[in-house]
Design a protein around this motif. Structure first.
Motif, short mmCIF file in Angstrom:
data_model
loop_
_atom_site.label_atom_id
_atom_site.label_comp_id
_atom_site.label_asym_id
_atom_site.label_seq_id
_atom_site.Cartn_x
_atom_site.Cartn_y
_atom_site.Cartn_z
N GLU A 187 24.96 36.73 -66.31
CA GLU A 187 25.53 36.19 -65.08
C GLU A 187 26.17 37.30 -64.25
N ARG A 228 23.46 39.43 -62.75
CA ARG A 228 22.81 38.68 -61.70
C ARG A 228 23.68 38.71 -60.44
N ASP A 229 24.96 38.55 -60.66
CA ASP A 229 25.91 38.58 -59.54
C ASP A 229 25.87 39.92 -58.82
N PHE A 232 22.77 40.16 -56.77
CA PHE A 232 22.87 39.39 -55.53
C PHE A 232 23.71 40.13 -54.50
N LEU A 276 21.86 43.03 -53.02
CA LEU A 276 20.79 42.60 -52.12
C LEU A 276 21.36 42.08 -50.81
N ILE A 315 20.63 43.50 -47.11
CA ILE A 315 20.06 42.68 -46.04
C ILE A 315 21.00 42.62 -44.84
N ASP A 316 22.30 42.49 -45.11
CA ASP A 316 23.26 42.45 -44.01
C ASP A 316 23.23 43.76 -43.22
N GLU A 337 20.70 45.79 -42.91
CA GLU A 337 19.46 45.83 -42.13
C GLU A 337 19.52 44.88 -40.93
N LEU A 338 20.11 43.70 -41.15
CA LEU A 338 20.26 42.74 -40.05
C LEU A 338 21.05 43.38 -38.92
N ILE A 356 18.87 45.91 -37.04
CA ILE A 356 17.93 45.26 -36.13
C ILE A 356 18.68 44.70 -34.92
N LEU A 374 19.36 47.44 -32.56
CA LEU A 374 18.15 47.83 -31.81
C LEU A 374 17.84 46.81 -30.72
N TYR A 413 8.58 45.81 -43.99
CA TYR A 413 9.82 45.75 -43.22
C TYR A 413 10.23 47.14 -42.71
N LEU A 462 14.13 39.39 -42.69
CA LEU A 462 15.51 39.41 -43.22
C LEU A 462 16.07 38.01 -43.36
#
Lengths: 399, 67
Positions: free
Chosen positions: A275, A278-279, A282, A285, A289-290, A292-293, A296, A299, B10, B52
């Motif tokens: 657990e 896994r945490d 997460f 990841l 992702i945040d 990269e968001l 973008i 941009l 990506y 994303l």
């Protein structure tokens, strides 16, 4: 000896007497083993079996009760040295040792022997740390060698199940004390070692007397354990007992419960570890992702993408600029031309006869427009045109 | 660089988008080229965003039963 054939066989009595003759000639010998099946019948004789301590072999022994009395009371599985003479009983064709003297092998003697064996095996490197095999993290099957219905067995099985409910056991219940122990434990160990599914083997028994634990210091068993490629966990007796098996085992457990803990992981701990991992995965990841968001979004927020009409308006402004400059240029050119025209006009005016005529002069022209500069050129009757400052008039020459 | 035939990864899409924004900003391209670049940029920005958003949704969905 005598000749026999299928036609002239020897009767039993003759053969048995012959064997007795042969055996009676054997002298007495000293022999060591473990006493079992002691049977003191009424009468003066006692019967027992003398068992080998490593191999499954035994011989029957008889003696006068008085001989036995010298060592009584004997503990169970007592080690003894007997001075005996082999005797043949013709009545039932059996061989028995007739003991003339029985001595118990003392604990001190056994300890000294154990110490010598320990030193010998240590010199051979059987106990060295680099021989130890790592226990598997999660064995497919756990071999368990233990006594029948013992607490040690229950402790191992229950504790292992509590930690890892689906643990699979290969249990071999064997004699864990007495003369049969070495043979049975060795056979079970060989069998479990040969089973490819068994990834670890526990050998366990509860506490007991020094003699009870002797089988677990037996040289043949210790050597067999050392030769096993399957890791072995020993949990013999209490902490203070240290049979030689403990020294060759890949892990020496202090108790059967400790052995159980060593052979299987704790499922609750494993679940919590997974657990946690896994945490972490997460969180990692999500942060990627945040990030990269955000990239973008930045941009997309740049003016060229956010307000793409700039692409057109900037060019339109450019065109307007050029147009304005063009108009301005043309206007100033026109201005210059106008001024120039004025000058030319003034100059033109200065060159014209008008001002002269304004002063009262007139220009006389012939019909064809040529100017009269010589009066002789205008004969009588010639029509003249007279241009004055304002308009012109006509006249005719009189003479 | 600008391949329209297959959906880019990506990272490839993001890098191409950054490149397009830069060339749009330095203004060296002709109007016709700029228009094409802008269209491509929009398309790439959409691909990146969708990628994303999809990944985030998947993560959220995977996390729910564990909590």
């Amino acid at each position: 000896m005598f000749e026999t054939s299928s036609e002239s066989p020897a009767p039993v009595r003759v053969v048995s007497e012959a064997i007795k003759d042969y055996i009676d000639r054997l002298g007495p010998i000293w022999i060591e083993g473990e006493i079992s099946e002691l049977n003191e019948r009424s009468g003066g004789m006692a019967f027992m079996r003398l068992r080998d301590t490593s191999a499954d072999m035994s011989i029957s022994v008889m003696c006068y009760k008085t001989v036995l009395a010298s060592v009584q009371p004997l503990p169970a599985n007592a080690r003894v040295v007997i001075y005996a003479k082999p005797s043949w009983f013709t009545k039932n064709g059996s061989l028995t040792l007739s003991a003339k003297e029985i001595r118990q092998v003392g604990v001190g003697e056994l300890l000294a022997r154990l110490e010598a064996l320990k030193e010998k095996l240590a010199l051979e490197g059987l106990f060295s740390a680099d021989r130890k095999i790592a226990l598997p993290r999660l064995p497919r099957r756990v071999g368990l060698i233990c006594g029948r219905n013992t607490d040690a067995e229950k402790d191992v099985v229950e504790n292992a199940r509590r930690r890892w409910p689906s643990v699979q056991f290969e249990i071999r219940e064997v004699a864990v004390q007495g003369a049969a122990a070495v043979v049975e434990v060795s056979a079970a160990l060989s069998e479990l070692e040969a089973n490819p599914e068994v990834d670890v083997i526990i050998i366990t028994r509860g506490g007991g007397s020094f003699e009870d634990l002797l089988p677990f210091s037996d040289e043949s068993l210790v050597r067999l354990a050392a030769s096993c490629t399957t890791p072995i966990v020993s949990a013999i007796g209490h902490e203070k007992d240290s049979p030689l098996l403990d020294l060759v085992a890949d892990y020496r457990a202090s108790t059967p419960t400790d052995a159980a803990k060593r052979v299987v992981p704790d499922i609750a701990q494993e679940i919590s570890d997974i657990e946690k991992i896994r945490d972490r995965m997460f969180r990692r990841l999500v942060s990627t992702i945040d990030y990269e968001l955000n990239q973008i979004a930045q941009l997309r927020n740049r003016p060229v993408l956010k307000d793409p009409s700039v692409m057109v308006t900037s060019r339109r402004d450019e065109i307007k600029g050029w147009r304005d400059r063009s108009i301005r240029g043309f206007t100033s050119l026109l201005e210059i031309e106008k001024k120039e025209l004025k000058g030319v006009k003034a100059h033109l005016r200065s060159l014209s006869p008008q001002s002269t005529m304004d002063r009262g002069y007139a220009v006389v022209q012939l019909e064809d427009g040529s100017i009269v500069r010589d009066a002789s050129k205008a004969k009588a009757g010639t029509h003249l045109r007279i241009r004055v400052a304002k308009g012109e008039t006509r006249a005719t020459v009189n003479e | 660089m600008a391949t329209k035939d297959s959906k880019p990864s990506y990272e490839a899409a993001r890098d191409e988008l950054a490149e397009i924004v830069e060339s749009l900003e330095d203004g060296s391209a002709t109007l016709e080229e700029s228009l094409k670049l802008w269209e491509r940029g929009e398309e790439l920005a959409k691909i990146c965003q969708e990628w994303l958003d999809g990944a985030k949704k998947k993560l959220d969905a995977a996390k729910k039963p564990a909590e």
